[in-house]
Design a protein around this motif. Structure first.
Motif, mmCIF file in Angstrom:
data_model
loop_
_atom_site.group_PDB
_atom_site.id
_atom_site.type_symbol
_atom_site.label_atom_id
_atom_site.label_comp_id
_atom_site.label_asym_id
_atom_site.label_seq_id
_atom_site.Cartn_x
_atom_site.Cartn_y
_atom_site.Cartn_z
ATOM 1 N N PHE A 171 -0.438 -13.008 1.697
ATOM 2 C CA PHE A 171 -0.819 -12.125 0.603
ATOM 3 C C PHE A 171 0.320 -11.976 -0.400
ATOM 4 O O PHE A 171 0.111 -12.036 -1.610
ATOM 5 C CB PHE A 171 -1.239 -10.755 1.161
ATOM 6 C CG PHE A 171 -1.717 -9.806 0.119
ATOM 7 C CD1 PHE A 171 -2.972 -9.950 -0.447
ATOM 8 C CD2 PHE A 171 -0.927 -8.749 -0.287
ATOM 9 C CE1 PHE A 171 -3.429 -9.080 -1.413
ATOM 10 C CE2 PHE A 171 -1.359 -7.861 -1.250
ATOM 11 C CZ PHE A 171 -2.617 -8.026 -1.813
ATOM 12 N N VAL A 172 1.538 -11.805 0.090
ATOM 13 C CA VAL A 172 2.698 -11.694 -0.802
ATOM 14 C C VAL A 172 2.953 -13.027 -1.496
ATOM 15 O O VAL A 172 3.293 -13.061 -2.683
ATOM 16 C CB VAL A 172 3.937 -11.207 -0.021
ATOM 17 C CG1 VAL A 172 5.179 -11.239 -0.883
ATOM 18 C CG2 VAL A 172 3.706 -9.806 0.516
ATOM 19 N N ASP A 173 2.753 -14.134 -0.787
ATOM 20 C CA ASP A 173 2.929 -15.467 -1.387
ATOM 21 C C ASP A 173 1.971 -15.704 -2.545
ATOM 22 O O ASP A 173 2.337 -16.359 -3.526
ATOM 23 C CB ASP A 173 2.713 -16.563 -0.342
ATOM 24 C CG ASP A 173 3.928 -16.785 0.526
ATOM 25 O OD1 ASP A 173 5.050 -16.533 0.060
ATOM 26 O OD2 ASP A 173 3.752 -17.203 1.688
ATOM 27 N N MET A 174 0.769 -15.210 -2.441
ATOM 28 C CA MET A 174 -0.215 -15.419 -3.515
ATOM 29 C C MET A 174 0.248 -14.795 -4.822
ATOM 30 O O MET A 174 0.012 -15.344 -5.892
ATOM 31 C CB MET A 174 -1.575 -14.831 -3.127
ATOM 32 C CG MET A 174 -2.298 -15.646 -2.107
ATOM 33 S SD MET A 174 -4.008 -15.160 -1.863
ATOM 34 C CE MET A 174 -3.854 -13.496 -1.272
ATOM 35 N N PHE A 175 0.933 -13.661 -4.747
ATOM 36 C CA PHE A 175 1.381 -12.997 -5.965
ATOM 37 C C PHE A 175 2.760 -13.449 -6.423
ATOM 38 O O PHE A 175 3.156 -13.210 -7.545
ATOM 39 C CB PHE A 175 1.364 -11.479 -5.775
ATOM 40 C CG PHE A 175 -0.014 -10.919 -5.700
ATOM 41 C CD1 PHE A 175 -0.753 -10.723 -6.852
ATOM 42 C CD2 PHE A 175 -0.592 -10.616 -4.484
ATOM 43 C CE1 PHE A 175 -2.029 -10.218 -6.803
ATOM 44 C CE2 PHE A 175 -1.874 -10.114 -4.417
ATOM 45 C CZ PHE A 175 -2.600 -9.912 -5.579
ATOM 46 N N ASN A 176 3.519 -14.089 -5.549
ATOM 47 C CA ASN A 176 4.864 -14.543 -5.895
ATOM 48 C C ASN A 176 4.926 -16.005 -6.298
ATOM 49 O O ASN A 176 5.966 -16.462 -6.757
ATOM 50 C CB ASN A 176 5.817 -14.341 -4.720
ATOM 51 C CG ASN A 176 6.334 -12.948 -4.633
ATOM 52 O OD1 ASN A 176 6.236 -12.175 -5.568
ATOM 53 N ND2 ASN A 176 6.894 -12.609 -3.493
#
Length: 170
Positions: free
Chosen positions: A59-64
Motif C-alpha cells: 500500500f505504501v509502495d503504491m503511493f511512493n
C-alpha cells in the motif's frame, strides 16, 4: 479496539500523504510505518503477520512509486522482529504480553528490542534505494533517522497507548 484501528489509519495516512519522501535536514526521515510494524500484535510463527506486513508495504509502495521497496522491507522487518522477540523477551514471557510496547516491557528492554529493528529498517531502505551503504551520508541518515523515529515512537506510545501499570497499583 476502535482506538487502535483509528490510530493505525492515522499513522498510515501520515506515512502516505504527509511524510511521503520528506527528508528533514537531509539526514532525518520520520516513518510511521515502522511504528505500525513494531506495535502490531505478536504471534509466534504467524503467516498473518507476514501477510499484513506485505500488504501494508505494498500500500505504501503504491503511493511512493518505490517498486516494492517498502513491501520487501516490511516483510524482512516483521520476520526479524519475530526472531528478535524470542531472543530479547523469551518464550515464557511472550505468552503474557498482549502488545509489545514500552508500557509492557519497560524503557530499557524496549530500547534493546526496538532500536536494532529500526537500524535494520533504515539500513534496508538505504541498501535498496542507494548504491552504497558505507557513504558517510548514508550512515548518518541511518543513525539519525533511527534515533528520531525511536523518540517519536516513545512519545507516541506515552500519548496514545494505554498503560497497564496504573491498574496494578490498585
Amino acid at each position: 479496539m476502535k482506538n487502535k484501528i483509528l490510530i493505525f489509519i492515522v499513522l498510515l495516512f501520515v506515512q502516505v500523504f504527509v511524510l511521503n519522501k520528506i527528508i528533514f535536514f537531509s539526514f532525518l526521515v520520520l516513518s510511521p510505518l515502522i511504528f505500525i510494524l513494531l506495535l502490531y500484535s505478536y504471534k509466534k510463527d504467524s503467516i498473518e503477520n507476514l501477510l499484513f506486513a506485505f500488504f501494508l508495504g505494498l500500500f505504501v509502495d503504491m503511493f511512493n512509486d518505490s517498486l516494492g521497496v517498502y513491501s520487501m522491507t516490511s516483510i524482512i522487518i516483521v520476520y526479524f522482529r519475530n526472531l528478535w522477540v524470542l531472543k530479547i523477551i523469551g518464550e515464557e514471557k511472550i505468552d503474557e504480553l498482549n502488545n509489545i510496547s514500552v508500557h509492557e516491557l519497560g524503557n530499557i528492554q524496549y530500547f534493546i528490542f526496538s532500536f536494532p529493528i529500526m537500524l535494520v529498517y533504515f539500513s534496508l531502505l538505504v541498501i535498496l534505494e542507494s548504491s552504497s551503504i558505507f557513504i558517510l551520508d548514508n550512515v548518518l541518515f541511518i543513525l539519525f533517522s533511527s534515533v528520531l523515529n525511536y523518540l517519536f515512537m516513545l512519545l507516541f506510545q506515552y500519548l496514545f497507548l494505554e498503560s497497564k501499570l496504573r491498574d496494578e497499583w490498585r
